[in-house]
Design an enzyme around this catalytic site. Sequence first.
Site, PDB file in Angstrom:
ATOM      1  N   GLY A 112      30.957  75.494 -44.154  1.00 14.37           N
ATOM      2  CA  GLY A 112      32.222  75.455 -43.421  1.00 14.37           C
ATOM      3  C   GLY A 112      33.253  76.312 -44.119  1.00 14.37           C
ATOM      4  CG  LEU A 113      36.332  78.113 -41.726  1.00  9.87           C
ATOM      5  CD1 LEU A 113      37.454  77.889 -40.737  1.00  9.87           C
ATOM      6  CD2 LEU A 113      36.160  79.606 -42.014  1.00  9.87           C
ATOM      7  CB  SER A 116      35.990  72.809 -43.905  1.00 12.97           C
ATOM      8  OG  SER A 116      34.931  73.113 -44.798  1.00 12.97           O
ATOM      9  N   GLY A 117      36.601  70.679 -46.525  1.00 12.82           N
ATOM     10  CA  GLY A 117      36.217  69.402 -47.132  1.00 12.82           C
ATOM     11  C   GLY A 117      34.785  69.340 -47.623  1.00 12.82           C
ATOM     12  CE  LYS A 118      32.618  75.003 -48.205  1.00  7.43           C
ATOM     13  NZ  LYS A 118      34.048  75.159 -47.832  1.00  7.43           N
ATOM     14  CB  SER A 186      26.610  79.551 -46.816  1.00  6.19           C
ATOM     15  OG  SER A 186      26.899  78.225 -46.412  1.00  6.19           O
TER      16      SER A 186
END
Length: 282
Positions: A112-113, A116-118, A186
């Site tokens: 995710g961007l 985004s909370g990854k 990614s």
Amino acid sequence: MVPINTVRPLISCSSSSSGFDTGPSAPVPKVGFVKLPRSNGGNHARLSFVQATEESTVATTNGRVAAVSGENAHQMATNGKAGNIVWHKSSVDKVHRQELLQQKGCVIWITGLSGSGKSTLACTLCHALYSKGKLTYILDGDNVRHGLNRDLTFKAEDRAENIRRIGEVAKLFVDAGVICIVSVISPYRRDRDACRALVPDGDFIEVFMDVPIEICEARDPKGLYKLARAGKIKGFTGIDDPYEPPLNCELALPPKGNSCASPCEMAETVISYLEEKGYLHA
């Protein structure tokens, strides 16, 4: 590669005098010494110690010595830029490790961007699985650039290599029976798909943090969007470099209205998927 005959003195080992019954003794490998050819910079040949088993061949390449078993000799291969390499199979494999850990190895690939909370989800998920007695390891996009990928920039070719290396490490964790949690932007589908292809079918679980850029930019926890908007960062994903969302991910975690689910709620969603697919049991 030049084969060299080894001198292999007989070595025996007995436990009869120890007073313990150790059962059938394992075969003791025979050991030999190999005298390597003289190097260009020295007047004396070097004496190297090698371990060789029956039906083995000792070979040297560029002054290096290797013992190659007879059953593996025909598997000598070239892979990429590496030549004269052999895959050595262990008697302890993935199934044994999974039985030991009482879980199944897999990759949870969180994409995710930025913002985004990854990483937040990765840490929350790691803690939740730890509380269930499950072994995990996080490969965070920033963390790996502190060591393994510290030589890479953010140019397109380096970003692809960054993902490739992470994918290869994740593959090793899967083979070890560990639940590997990858949190990395990614942005390109081809790179994520290449990592998926490294592991067995079903063992790559793509989790898409489906958070709009407006929310991510409003959060901007590292101040990177502000720098990108000011032109101080070039090729920033979502600003002047594209992000390609997954087309067929296993899990998508979109916001609820104008807000997102809590990290604990999202972690429970992932854990429910792992339970359903049998990854939390051997």
